[in-house]
Design a protein around this motif. Structure first.
Motif, mmCIF file in Angstrom:
data_model
loop_
_atom_site.group_PDB
_atom_site.id
_atom_site.type_symbol
_atom_site.label_atom_id
_atom_site.label_comp_id
_atom_site.label_asym_id
_atom_site.label_seq_id
_atom_site.Cartn_x
_atom_site.Cartn_y
_atom_site.Cartn_z
ATOM 1 N N LYS A 105 30.020 3.867 -44.479
ATOM 2 C CA LYS A 105 31.288 3.890 -43.666
ATOM 3 C C LYS A 105 31.019 2.501 -43.410
ATOM 4 O O LYS A 105 30.225 2.336 -42.089
ATOM 5 C CB LYS A 105 32.313 4.597 -43.185
ATOM 6 C CG LYS A 105 32.331 6.254 -43.735
ATOM 7 C CD LYS A 105 32.862 7.313 -42.882
ATOM 8 C CE LYS A 105 32.915 8.572 -43.264
ATOM 9 N NZ LYS A 105 31.135 9.467 -43.200
ATOM 10 N N LEU A 106 32.442 1.468 -43.396
ATOM 11 C CA LEU A 106 32.592 0.339 -42.294
ATOM 12 C C LEU A 106 33.710 0.437 -41.419
ATOM 13 O O LEU A 106 34.714 1.015 -42.123
ATOM 14 C CB LEU A 106 32.543 -1.068 -43.237
ATOM 15 C CG LEU A 106 31.246 -1.621 -44.398
ATOM 16 C CD1 LEU A 106 31.573 -2.249 -45.332
ATOM 17 C CD2 LEU A 106 30.339 -1.553 -43.205
ATOM 18 N N PHE A 107 33.961 -0.293 -40.005
ATOM 19 C CA PHE A 107 34.572 0.352 -39.406
ATOM 20 C C PHE A 107 35.162 -1.196 -39.485
ATOM 21 O O PHE A 107 34.591 -2.221 -39.380
ATOM 22 C CB PHE A 107 33.260 0.540 -37.709
ATOM 23 C CG PHE A 107 34.747 0.779 -36.805
ATOM 24 C CD1 PHE A 107 35.949 1.101 -37.117
ATOM 25 C CD2 PHE A 107 34.979 -0.514 -35.992
ATOM 26 C CE1 PHE A 107 36.996 0.928 -35.713
ATOM 27 C CE2 PHE A 107 36.064 -0.387 -34.539
ATOM 28 C CZ PHE A 107 36.829 0.501 -35.050
ATOM 29 N N ALA A 108 36.841 -1.639 -39.724
ATOM 30 C CA ALA A 108 37.592 -2.440 -39.776
ATOM 31 C C ALA A 108 38.137 -2.843 -39.043
ATOM 32 O O ALA A 108 39.009 -1.622 -38.230
ATOM 33 C CB ALA A 108 37.944 -2.587 -40.970
ATOM 34 N N PHE A 109 38.564 -3.915 -37.992
ATOM 35 C CA PHE A 109 39.272 -4.105 -37.074
ATOM 36 C C PHE A 109 40.006 -5.001 -36.367
ATOM 37 O O PHE A 109 38.587 -6.191 -36.581
ATOM 38 C CB PHE A 109 38.904 -3.032 -35.308
ATOM 39 C CG PHE A 109 37.874 -3.774 -34.991
ATOM 40 C CD1 PHE A 109 38.335 -4.400 -33.731
ATOM 41 C CD2 PHE A 109 36.268 -3.664 -35.636
ATOM 42 C CE1 PHE A 109 37.501 -5.000 -32.913
ATOM 43 C CE2 PHE A 109 35.532 -3.610 -34.009
ATOM 44 C CZ PHE A 109 35.786 -4.427 -33.202
ATOM 45 N N VAL A 137 33.874 -4.483 -39.751
ATOM 46 C CA VAL A 137 33.625 -6.099 -40.541
ATOM 47 C C VAL A 137 35.681 -6.473 -39.298
ATOM 48 O O VAL A 137 36.066 -5.589 -39.199
ATOM 49 C CB VAL A 137 34.582 -5.757 -41.972
ATOM 50 C CG1 VAL A 137 35.245 -7.162 -42.605
ATOM 51 C CG2 VAL A 137 33.735 -5.279 -42.883
ATOM 52 N N VAL A 138 35.216 -7.425 -39.412
ATOM 53 C CA VAL A 138 36.275 -7.763 -37.892
ATOM 54 C C VAL A 138 36.882 -9.343 -38.670
ATOM 55 O O VAL A 138 36.531 -10.075 -39.278
ATOM 56 C CB VAL A 138 35.703 -8.214 -37.173
ATOM 57 C CG1 VAL A 138 35.370 -6.830 -36.239
ATOM 58 C CG2 VAL A 138 34.603 -9.455 -36.976
ATOM 59 N N THR A 139 37.970 -9.735 -38.021
ATOM 60 C CA THR A 139 39.052 -11.044 -38.409
ATOM 61 C C THR A 139 38.242 -12.145 -37.973
ATOM 62 O O THR A 139 38.050 -12.857 -38.930
ATOM 63 C CB THR A 139 39.690 -10.907 -37.073
ATOM 64 O OG1 THR A 139 39.670 -10.636 -36.340
ATOM 65 C CG2 THR A 139 40.927 -9.561 -38.504
ATOM 66 N N SER A 143 36.899 -11.100 -32.096
ATOM 67 C CA SER A 143 36.726 -9.032 -32.349
ATOM 68 C C SER A 143 34.833 -9.278 -32.492
ATOM 69 O O SER A 143 34.650 -7.941 -32.749
ATOM 70 C CB SER A 143 37.794 -9.179 -33.775
ATOM 71 O OG SER A 143 39.583 -8.905 -33.926
ATOM 72 N N ALA A 144 34.359 -9.968 -33.162
ATOM 73 C CA ALA A 144 32.931 -9.551 -33.291
ATOM 74 C C ALA A 144 32.347 -9.296 -31.919
ATOM 75 O O ALA A 144 31.826 -8.411 -31.965
ATOM 76 C CB ALA A 144 32.556 -11.428 -33.548
ATOM 77 N N LEU A 145 32.698 -10.408 -30.732
ATOM 78 C CA LEU A 145 32.501 -9.988 -29.789
ATOM 79 C C LEU A 145 32.687 -8.994 -29.287
ATOM 80 O O LEU A 145 31.625 -7.996 -28.318
ATOM 81 C CB LEU A 145 33.220 -11.112 -28.681
ATOM 82 C CG LEU A 145 32.428 -12.436 -28.381
ATOM 83 C CD1 LEU A 145 33.651 -14.000 -27.665
ATOM 84 C CD2 LEU A 145 30.931 -12.293 -28.231
ATOM 85 N N TYR A 146 33.972 -8.478 -30.156
ATOM 86 C CA TYR A 146 33.816 -7.122 -29.539
ATOM 87 C C TYR A 146 33.147 -5.668 -30.095
ATOM 88 O O TYR A 146 32.977 -4.798 -29.033
ATOM 89 C CB TYR A 146 35.680 -6.720 -29.341
ATOM 90 C CG TYR A 146 36.370 -5.077 -28.703
ATOM 91 C CD1 TYR A 146 36.079 -5.028 -27.567
ATOM 92 C CD2 TYR A 146 37.849 -4.903 -28.929
ATOM 93 C CE1 TYR A 146 36.246 -3.981 -26.562
ATOM 94 C CE2 TYR A 146 37.826 -3.445 -28.724
ATOM 95 C CZ TYR A 146 36.882 -3.109 -27.698
ATOM 96 O OH TYR A 146 37.889 -1.987 -27.233
ATOM 97 N N ALA A 147 33.265 -6.227 -31.201
ATOM 98 C CA ALA A 147 32.497 -4.828 -32.502
ATOM 99 C C ALA A 147 30.934 -4.796 -31.367
ATOM 100 O O ALA A 147 30.590 -3.976 -31.056
ATOM 101 C CB ALA A 147 32.263 -5.594 -33.209
ATOM 102 N N SER A 148 30.714 -5.984 -30.434
ATOM 103 C CA SER A 148 29.054 -5.981 -29.571
ATOM 104 C C SER A 148 29.058 -5.004 -28.992
ATOM 105 O O SER A 148 28.533 -4.309 -28.729
ATOM 106 C CB SER A 148 28.287 -7.660 -29.445
ATOM 107 O OG SER A 148 27.760 -7.211 -29.259
ATOM 108 N N TYR A 149 30.218 -5.420 -28.353
ATOM 109 C CA TYR A 149 30.335 -4.653 -26.149
ATOM 110 C C TYR A 149 31.014 -3.501 -27.166
ATOM 111 O O TYR A 149 30.228 -2.490 -26.014
ATOM 112 C CB TYR A 149 31.654 -5.316 -26.338
ATOM 113 C CG TYR A 149 32.049 -4.388 -24.347
ATOM 114 C CD1 TYR A 149 31.462 -4.221 -23.756
ATOM 115 C CD2 TYR A 149 33.393 -3.072 -24.782
ATOM 116 C CE1 TYR A 149 31.278 -3.490 -22.636
ATOM 117 C CE2 TYR A 149 33.854 -2.479 -23.443
ATOM 118 C CZ TYR A 149 32.651 -2.660 -22.952
ATOM 119 O OH TYR A 149 33.114 -2.177 -21.453
ATOM 120 N N LEU A 150 31.235 -2.836 -28.342
ATOM 121 C CA LEU A 150 31.869 -2.006 -28.847
ATOM 122 C C LEU A 150 30.098 -0.943 -29.471
ATOM 123 O O LEU A 150 30.424 0.741 -29.367
ATOM 124 C CB LEU A 150 32.586 -1.226 -29.949
ATOM 125 C CG LEU A 150 34.393 -1.285 -28.834
ATOM 126 C CD1 LEU A 150 35.145 -1.886 -30.906
ATOM 127 C CD2 LEU A 150 34.126 -0.156 -28.533
#
Length: 359
Positions: A105-109, A137-139, A143-150
């Motif tokens: 699964k890929l998480f998209a946001f 997968v981000v926009t 959003s990539a920075l937030y994905a890293s934080y997550l």
């Protein structure tokens, strides 16, 4: 043949164009489960937008038939599931149901980080949920920075969640270029809600009008609770909701886009404007400006909440009207990576690569 399911919220014209491009790839079989809002849909043609795709549409006020959804997913036998966010019950079910634990699964946001309790606590609250995904997968960069934080490793974060059909917008640019002069009209596109700061937009436009001779008009496309702020405002035309296929022609009749949002993770309207050769005025809160707008090159970027900065930017566009066509053309190359064909090619490669993980 790789079989992929997208679990999505919202039936948009730009994503439908991208999905059609991906569905046309010979070795990809695509299925969509899309949830849409019934309240306030304003006659949006959800089913028509998704026509020709293997898509199941459900409204958010309908009970989720988990057994039926589980059966239809199993019948499709996906190699990969792309799940949008965590708030939509259908998406949460697809990500967490034990029957599909072995499916990648890929998480998209598209969300961005903010210093709010909810976002600060998200890595803890969502830990068990996010561990079900092999990547995100981000926009764009924010959003990539937030994905890293997550908690996603940088090697598992990819950009390119959203694309669009650039051809109709390129045609709009061509039509505008044949006009005798730049259209003297600003354009705003978006829902008329608090985070779009329609109040700020209106006040900036008032200030602009008070400072120039023969001010441009301002067209606002969209609906929402703040539509009342546009009433009886000199120079402002509220045209309500516009269907996706109407937008290229609307872009062709305007000279610049203006967005005043104080929260807008990755506004697609900026990509559409840039693809149509329109210069853009936007606030720093608009996440897509990072990829698509260069200050002084193809637009003007203002501080979030800076009403005076927005007014000055409009006055600058007004004073440099003769330069705007060239300014807009500079941005076309910035929009090119988001063309649906490029989007589909990137996803084809991503699907193949992710499906091999752990094998």
């Amino acid at each position: 043949m790789k079989r992929v399911i997208f679990f999505w919220s919202g039936a948009t014209g730009y994503m439908a164009a991208c999905w059609r491009a991906l569905a046309a790839v010979p070795d990809v079989q695509l299925k969509l489960f899309v949830e849409v809002q019934r309240k306030g849909d304003n006659g949006y043609r959800h089913a028509e937008v998704l026509q020709g795709l293997d898509a199941e549409l459900r409204f958010d006020d309908e009970p989720l038939d988990q057994a039926g959804l589980r059966r239809r997913i199993a019948d499709f036998q996906p190699d990969l599931m792309v799940v949008l966010g965590w708030r939509v019950p259908m998406c949460r079910f697809a990500a967490t149901d034990a029957a599909f634990a072995a499916i990648r699964k890929l998480f998209a946001f598209d969300m961005t980080f903010a210093f709010t309790p909810r976002k600060l606590l998200a890595p803890l609250v969502l830990r068990r949920y996010l561990h079900r995904f092999v990547g995100a997968v981000v926009t764009g960069e924010r959003s990539a920075l937030y994905a890293s934080y997550l908690g996603f490793d940088s090697s598992c974060i990819e950009r390119g969640l959203i694309g669009l059909d650039t051809e109709p917008f390129a045609a709009a640019c061509e039509r505008r270029s044949r006009l005798a002069s730049t259209p003297r009209q600003f354009l705003h596109v978006g829902r008329l809600t608090r985070e779009k700061r329609i109040d700020l937009l209106v006040e900036a436009y008032r200030r602009y009008r008070s400072r120039v001779a023969a001010p441009w008009g301002l067209t606002c496309c969209g609906v929402g609770p703040d539509s009342r702020l546009l009433e009886n405002e000199a120079g402002i035309t509220a045209c309500g909701f516009a269907q996706p296929d109407e937008m290229p022609e609307i872009h062709a009749r305007h000279g610049a886009l203006v967005i005043a949002s104080d929260y807008d993770p990755w506004p697609l309207v900026i990509a559409e404007a840039v693809a149509s050769g329109l210069p853009v005025i936007c606030t720093d809160a608009c996440g897509s400006h990072v990829e698509l707008v260069r200050h002084g090159f193809n637009g003007r970027i203002c501080g979030t909440g800076d009403v005076e900065g927005l007014a000055r930017a409009m006055a600058w566009m007004h004073a440099h009207a003769a330069e705007l066509p060239e300014m807009g053309r500079r941005g076309l190359a910035l929009a090119a990576p988001y063309a649906k064909e490029q989007w589909a090619a990137q996803w084809r490669e991503r699907i193949e690569r992710v499906s091999r993980v752990g094998r």
